[in-house]
Motif scaffolding. Structure first.
Motif: not given
Length: 416
Positions: A337-353
């Motif tokens: 089992y792995m838990y992997d954290t997101a790289a995005q912070d405050q800025l998000t994008s429809i092209s980067v789910p």
């Protein structure tokens, strides 16, 4: 819309959020690909920097090559099948408020470790650390919004690794190596039908390196620590950028930047792993903690200093735990089992789910004809819903994104 994950782990990682690079990923946060082997896939890569059950370990920790007492070959492929959902799109693009797409791609790998003597080992490998492919086709719409927030992005990367390991004594081993990162990418955005606001078709090479160490407490307990430095890559080729993008407005067709290269940084990584076989049993537990320096992916710019897009990603990590059951001399069972954290912070994008992700993995190995082993791995990767809001000049778009995936792989290994 077609969206799939490209591999050959390591380079350009740009996909779009209006008019830039980012990544529609399927395997890990940011645009990282955790797919060095099917063996590791079957345990969510828990303990992969120190287990050393085949030559693929050199991709995680060069020092672990010293754990083998024979030459080693290993090669395989992982197949990544992604399920991308973009829902609640406002305003609706091309009469669509929801978009769903499934696509798949193979991710190959190959390794060889040559044992010179009791102390020295040499290794060579070809695999991928980063990559993505993201295409918004005509069905996504031909409106200004569709052209501004969608487009074509194709990225591939290959890591050529040359490594050496040295056994210091019965407990300590050290290793290091050179990583030659080759990649190419294609990125297109239209300001109007047939009029490009952004047109990039570029490739480049960067040089990185890796260092590692292994400590063996005894035959049943060992630890590994590795560091991978990832380079900044300057990609050249066809590069056309309308400076209206850099100013945060719509492309204007004037003051275009041409003849410049694209500069982008890849994240360095630190990984700690442990392996513990429980005495007088057939069971072992193993774990890994990896830090990924995503904060270097702050701004995408040209070699002339023109900012194309702010990302302001944050450093991330993944934590994995797994178990191995040595059923008999022929069969080995794995899970993780792995838990992997997101790289995005405050800025998000429809092209980067992008989102935090959970890996649920299982696999097995079959050892036959004394020196031959075939491993199989399977992972269900579960993402999270992320609320997205982004702007491009006067245009504003909101949506909810989610990326799930199924990964399956096969690995053949030979010791001689």
């Amino acid at each position: 819309m077609t969206t799939s994950r490209l591999y050959k782990k390591t380079l350009l990682a740009v996909a779009v959020s209006s008019l830039t690079f980012a990544s529609q990923h399927a395997a890990a946060a940011g645009f990282q690909l955790n797919s060095q082997s099917a063996t590791g896939l079957g345990r969510a890569f828990a303990g992969d920097a120190v287990i050393a059950d085949n030559a693929s370990v050199m991709a995680r920790n060069s020092a672990a090559m010293a754990l083998f007492d024979t030459n080693q070959f290993s090669g395989g492929v992982n197949y990544i099948d992604t399920d991308i959902k973009i829902t609640n799109i406002e305003p609706a693009i091309g009469q669509q408020s929801d978009v769903t797409n499934s696509s798949g791609t193979p991710v190959p790998n190959i390794y060889y470790i040559h044992r010179l003597n009791d102390q020295w080992s040499l290794g060579a490998g070809i695999y991928s650390n980063f990559g993505t492919k993201n295409n918004f086709d005509d069905s996504f719409g031909s409106t200004s919004s569709a052209r501004a927030f969608g487009g074509t992005t194709e990225i591939s990367s290959i890591n050529y690794a040359l490594s050496v390991a040295y056994r210091v004594n019965e407990q300590w081993s050290v290793g290091g190596g050179l990583d030659i990162v080759q990649g190419s990418g294609k990125l297109q955005r239209e300001a109007a039908p047939g009029v490009y606001a952004l047109d990039v078709d570029a490739s480049g090479i960067g040089l990185g390196f890796n260092l590692g160490t292994v400590f063996e407490l005894n035959e049943n307990n060992r630890f590994g620590l590795s560091y991978h430095y990832s380079p900044e890559i300057e990609a050249d080729g066809t590069v056309f950028v309308d400076q209206g993008i850099a100013g945060g407005g719509l492309p204007n067709g004037n003051n275009a930047v041409a003849g410049q290269n694209i500069m982008f940084s890849l994240p360095s990584m630190v990984e700690f792993s442990g392996y513990h076989k429980i005495e007088d049993t057939k069971f072992a537990v193993h774990y890994s903690l990896q830090w990924i320096g995503w904060s270097v992916f702050d701004t995408l710019e040209t070699s002339g200093g023109v900012d194309l897009k702010d990302y302001k990603w944050k450093d991330g990590y993944h934590a994995a735990i797994g178990g191995t059951y040595y059923l008999n001399d022929a069969w080995t069972l794995r899970a993780g089992y792995m838990y992997d954290t997101a790289a995005q912070d405050q800025l998000t994008s429809i092209s980067v789910p992008d989102s935090d992700r959970q890996w649920f993995s299982a696999g097995f190995g079959y050892h036959f004809k004394q020196h031959h082993t075939v491993d199989f791995g399977f992972t269900y990767l579960m993402g999270q819903d992320v609320s997205v809001s982004e702007e491009n000049g006067p245009l504003t778009l909101t949506a909810t994104t989610r990326a799930d995936a199924v990964l399956a792989g096969i690995q053949y290994s030979y010791s001689f």
